[in-house]
Design a protein around this motif. Structure first.
Motif, PDB file in Angstrom:
ATOM      1  N   PHE A  29       0.843  -1.190   0.000  1.00 24.38           N
ATOM      2  CA  PHE A  29       0.000   0.000   0.000  1.00 24.38           C
ATOM      3  C   PHE A  29       0.880   1.243   0.000  1.00 24.38           C
ATOM      4  O   PHE A  29       2.062   1.186   0.340  1.00 24.38           O
ATOM      5  CB  PHE A  29      -0.981  -0.002   1.178  1.00 24.38           C
ATOM      6  N   ASP A  30       0.270   2.355  -0.419  1.00 19.65           N
ATOM      7  CA  ASP A  30       1.025   3.597  -0.589  1.00 19.65           C
ATOM      8  C   ASP A  30       0.887   4.562   0.584  1.00 19.65           C
ATOM      9  O   ASP A  30       1.809   5.306   0.877  1.00 19.65           O
ATOM     10  CB  ASP A  30       0.574   4.307  -1.875  1.00 19.65           C
ATOM     11  N   GLN A  31      -0.301   4.583   1.190  1.00 21.90           N
ATOM     12  CA  GLN A  31      -0.576   5.515   2.270  1.00 21.90           C
ATOM     13  C   GLN A  31      -1.516   4.870   3.273  1.00 21.90           C
ATOM     14  O   GLN A  31      -2.231   3.925   2.952  1.00 21.90           O
ATOM     15  CB  GLN A  31      -1.266   6.772   1.741  1.00 21.90           C
ATOM     16  N   ILE A  32      -1.515   5.436   4.462  1.00 22.77           N
ATOM     17  CA  ILE A  32      -2.460   5.037   5.501  1.00 22.77           C
ATOM     18  C   ILE A  32      -3.407   6.203   5.725  1.00 22.77           C
ATOM     19  O   ILE A  32      -2.967   7.346   5.878  1.00 22.77           O
ATOM     20  CB  ILE A  32      -1.731   4.686   6.811  1.00 22.77           C
ATOM     21  N   LEU A  33      -4.686   5.913   5.718  1.00 21.33           N
ATOM     22  CA  LEU A  33      -5.709   6.895   6.079  1.00 21.33           C
ATOM     23  C   LEU A  33      -6.351   6.408   7.362  1.00 21.33           C
ATOM     24  O   LEU A  33      -6.991   5.357   7.380  1.00 21.33           O
ATOM     25  CB  LEU A  33      -6.764   7.029   4.976  1.00 21.33           C
ATOM     26  N   PRO A  53       3.281   7.304   4.520  1.00 17.98           N
ATOM     27  CA  PRO A  53       2.651   8.566   4.926  1.00 17.98           C
ATOM     28  C   PRO A  53       1.301   8.329   5.592  1.00 17.98           C
ATOM     29  O   PRO A  53       0.547   7.433   5.201  1.00 17.98           O
ATOM     30  CB  PRO A  53       2.467   9.329   3.614  1.00 17.98           C
ATOM     31  N   LEU A  54       1.022   9.157   6.591  1.00 17.39           N
ATOM     32  CA  LEU A  54      -0.223   9.057   7.338  1.00 17.39           C
ATOM     33  C   LEU A  54      -1.136  10.221   6.968  1.00 17.39           C
ATOM     34  O   LEU A  54      -0.723  11.380   7.040  1.00 17.39           O
ATOM     35  CB  LEU A  54       0.069   9.086   8.839  1.00 17.39           C
ATOM     36  N   ALA A  55      -2.344   9.898   6.590  1.00 14.85           N
ATOM     37  CA  ALA A  55      -3.384  10.895   6.359  1.00 14.85           C
ATOM     38  C   ALA A  55      -4.439  10.695   7.442  1.00 14.85           C
ATOM     39  O   ALA A  55      -4.657   9.571   7.906  1.00 14.85           O
ATOM     40  CB  ALA A  55      -3.991  10.730   4.970  1.00 14.85           C
TER      41      ALA A  55
END
Length: 165
Positions: A29-33, A53-55
């Motif tokens: 995966f590319d990002q965490i939301l 990266p964390l969103a």
């Protein structure tokens, strides 16, 4: 419905078990939301472990006495993130799936926001209750008796700064 009391040590152990499960799935995966507030700590730790990266998307549906009354789901109008946009393969993180309404609504919300360029979403939680209408992709514990989960940080919901003196 019983109650489940979780210590800080157990809470962190749950996050680590979730990380192992996600890692062993070999899904990239590319990002965490993460969904704040409940998924904020989970998302933070996973972001550090996976170096992604964390969103953050704030949501709210509980209130009332001891924050145990479910109300209408409120979703923030913006996502906070350090990347230019939310996109690619997204790991959606929360602490638990209770009714499943939040998970279903956020997945639909993401579909409606085509500006994010999301290609795939998988969900990850610590606890998945049997009463949920939605099943997360990753979860540590399935709770067939649907207990109310008392998490270690809840004590701060009843305190005020002057109580800490």
């Amino acid at each position: 419905m019983s109650d489940l009391y979780v210590s800080w040590a157990e809470y962190h152990s749950q996050i680590e078990k979730l990380a192992i499960q996600i890692d062993q799935s070999q899904w990239e995966f590319d990002q965490i939301l993460c969904l704040a507030r409940g998924g904020l700590r989970v998302g933070d730790v996973l972001s550090r472990l996976f170096d992604k990266p964390l969103a953050i998307l704030s949501t709210s549906s509980y209130g009332g006495k001891d924050f145990q009354e479910r109300g209408n789901l409120k979703i923030a109008s913006n996502i906070t993130m350090t990347t230019d946009t939310l996109g690619g393969r997204i790991l959606l993180v929360d602490d638990l799936v209770d009714s499943g309404v939040t998970l279903m609504n956020i997945l639909e919300w993401l579909k409606q926001h085509s500006e994010f360029q999301v290609s795939e979403v998988r969900s990850a939680v610590l606890w998945f209750k049997a009463c949920s209408v939605a099943k997360p992709d990753y979860y540590v514990d399935f709770l067939d008796d649907n207990p109310w989960i008392h998490q270690p940080f809840e004590k701060y919901e009843k305190l005020k700064p002057q109580n800490l003196l």
